[in-house]
Design an enzyme around this catalytic site. Structure first.
Site, PDB file in Angstrom:
ATOM      1  N   GLU A  91       0.884  -1.162   0.000  1.00 38.45           N
ATOM      2  CA  GLU A  91       0.000   0.000   0.000  1.00 38.45           C
ATOM      3  C   GLU A  91       0.921   1.211   0.000  1.00 38.45           C
ATOM      4  OE1 GLU A  91      -2.737   0.606   3.414  1.00 38.45           O
ATOM      5  OE2 GLU A  91      -2.411   2.557   2.504  1.00 38.45           O
ATOM      6  N   CYS A 151      -1.265   8.914   3.571  1.00 38.29           N
ATOM      7  CA  CYS A 151      -1.188   8.719   2.120  1.00 38.29           C
ATOM      8  C   CYS A 151      -2.514   9.064   1.473  1.00 38.29           C
ATOM      9  CB  CYS A 151      -0.724   7.319   1.775  1.00 38.29           C
ATOM     10  SG  CYS A 151      -1.744   6.048   2.450  1.00 38.29           S
TER      11      CYS A 151
HETATM   12  C1  UN1 Z   1      -1.664   5.815   5.086  1.00 38.81           C
HETATM   13  O1  UN1 Z   1      -1.725   7.006   5.317  1.00 38.81           O
HETATM   14  O2  UN1 Z   1      -0.555   5.245   5.089  1.00 38.81           O
HETATM   15  O3  UN1 Z   1      -8.194   6.383   5.094  1.00 38.81           O
HETATM   16  C2  UN1 Z   1      -2.829   4.978   4.772  1.00 38.81           C
HETATM   17  C3  UN1 Z   1      -7.221   6.809   5.718  1.00 38.81           C
HETATM   18  C4  UN1 Z   1      -6.193   5.847   6.253  1.00 38.81           C
HETATM   19  C5  UN1 Z   1      -4.922   6.037   5.484  1.00 38.81           C
HETATM   20  C6  UN1 Z   1      -3.915   5.011   5.767  1.00 38.81           C
HETATM   21  N1  UN1 Z   1      -6.682   4.507   6.183  1.00 38.81           N
HETATM   22  O4  UN1 Z   1      -7.039   7.996   5.884  1.00 38.81           O
END
Ligand code: UN1
Length: 441
Positions: free
Chosen positions: A208, A242
């Site tokens: 991810e 992210c």
């Molecule tokens: C990350 O920032 O590495 O929906 C992913 C969201 C979180 C993001 C996780 N699940 O903001």
């Protein structure tokens, strides 16, 4: 040594009934809740989270434990029986793959760390858990609580330390059956290459990675709502998600009004010590991160125009604080890389260019989150059809996917899938086995 012990213990963990593994994970979830204050304090101290962010993080970690426990009971508990054409009995079931290496990021040191580990354990794997270098203490406490819940210590190994050496060695070892990784696209590529160069079974990679996330705002949108949702999406967690908003694409006709309101809202944000309840935006994770953000803004001074920045108080002089920044850009190629912090780039588009603008965002190759603010219903359907993003949010903010109901993860450069907190996640941690039994007379 951890890897050898994990290999030795995995078969018996895999033979442990899925319901029993689930019971232990649910017990860990209860223990996380019992130790709420301590875990929140660690998230604030070590990761610079604000209290609301820390609460959401603990909530998500607990949700991951309970969700994967429930999923595993269904998926791994039942053997599917299929009578065959010659009267034989065919059975099909899922097993663990072996040893999984879980490499998690500092921005969700509890939730993503726990999610990866819980998924791998629920699926019958032994685990090497490698936390981010910046946040080993939160992860260590999470591991202690999982062990206290009854997860055998030979099955769950904590491996803090340097990514290149500790992580690199574990990835390169053919006894590691799979890797669950959350972090940068570059590191994911490196892991993929290392896995590809190994002898032995071909390793699985669930990655991810980053995003270049946009929110589209057309002239039918409600400006006040757009401002609340875009500021929350771009500056919450100091933009260190992210999923965070990086590019706000506003239809020209309402851009002046939206930008005006954005500036006003930014003036109300408190940037400072995350331990203070009044703080809205905490620090960048470390000096390197802050320097990267400073360099980005310096570069943009020639390629774009800085519209507004939040004020920093004297208190922020000690620490790695970075003032949330609003920048106007007139082309996307000034954003070569993901800018991992509180910088919102505004881009004005002409209404007739909506499709072309969306295509330009898709052409960045990233596809994590995307938003739309519009009161025209058909626009939502069109966006869902044309967008390359993995998670789309209409008329709301674009962060904070909820486990079990908003499976989270990207497409293209943003990740391999399957999505965390979704129904297809666990099978990727599993191997499949079919048994065909022909009765003798
Ligand atoms: C990350 O920032 O590495 O929906 C992913 C969201 C979180 C993001 C996780 N699940 O903001």
């Amino acid at each position: 040594a951890a890897l050898a012990a994990a290999v030795r213990s995995q078969a018996s963990w895999d033979r442990t009934p899925a319901g029993e593994r689930a019971r232990l994970l649910n017990k860990a979830a209860n223990l996380f809740e019992d130790h709420q204050a301590e875990l929140l304090a660690l998230c604030i101290k070590e990761a610079g989270k604000t209290l609301p962010d820390a609460v959401a993080e603990l909530r998500e970690a607990v949700d991951f434990l309970r969700y994967y426990a429930a999923e595993a009971k269904g998926l791994f508990g039942d053997v599917i029986e299929m009578p065959g054409p010659t009267g034989e009995l065919n059975t099909y079931g899922l097993r663990g793959r072996g040893v999984f290496l879980c490499i998690s990021p500092w921005n969700f040191p509890l939730a993503i760390f726990t999610g990866q580990v819980a998924a791998a354990l629920a699926s019958g794997n032994a685990v090497l858990a490698k936390p981010a270098e910046q946040t080993p203490l939160v992860a260590y406490r999470a591991v202690q609580l999982m062990l206290e819940a009854g997860i055998p210590p030979e099955v769950l190994h904590f491996l803090p330390g340097d990514g290149a050496t500790i992580g690199g060695r574990a990835v390169a070892d053919p006894r590691t059956a799979g890797v669950a990784f959350t972090g940068s696209t570059e590191t994911a590529r490196l892991i993929n290459k290392t896995l590809a160069g190994r002898d032995g079974p071909i390793g699985v990679l669930i990655a991810e990675t980053g995003g270049q996330n946009a929110m589209f705002v057309d002239s039918s949108a409600l400006p006040e709502q757009v401002v609340l949702d875009s500021v929350y999406s771009a500056f919450n967690s100091a933009g260190q998600r992210c999923s965070a908003l990086r590019i706000l694409c506003v239809q020209k006709d309402i851009a002046p009004r939206v930008i005006d309101l954005l500036k006003g809202h930014m003036d109300e944000l408190d940037v400072g010590d995350p331990a203070q309840l009044s703080t809205d935006v905490g620090p960048a994770i470390d000096e390197d991160a802050r320097e990267m953000l400073d360099a980005h803004v310096r570069r943009l001074k020639t390629d774009a125009s800085i519209i507004h920045r939040c004020a920093l108080t004297r208190e922020t002089e000690a620490g790695t604080f970075f003032a949330p920044t609003l920048v106007e850009i007139d082309r996307f190629d000034v954003l070569q890389r993901e800018v991992f912090g509180p910088v919102m780039h505004v881009y004005r588009y002409d209404s007739k260019d909506l499709a072309r603008t969306l295509e330009a965002i898709n052409n960045t190759g990233y596809g994590l989150t995307m938003g739309l603010h519009s009161r025209i219903d058909s626009r939502a359907g069109k966006l869902a059809e044309l967008s390359g993003a993995g998670n789309l949010y209409i008329n709301r903010n674009i962060i904070g996917a909820v486990v079990g109901v908003q499976p989270f993860g990207g497409r293209g450069l943003s990740g391999t899938g399957p999505k965390a907190g979704g129904p297809h996640y666990l099978p990727r941690f599993a191997s499949e086995c079919t048994v065909c039994l022909l009765y003798t007379s």
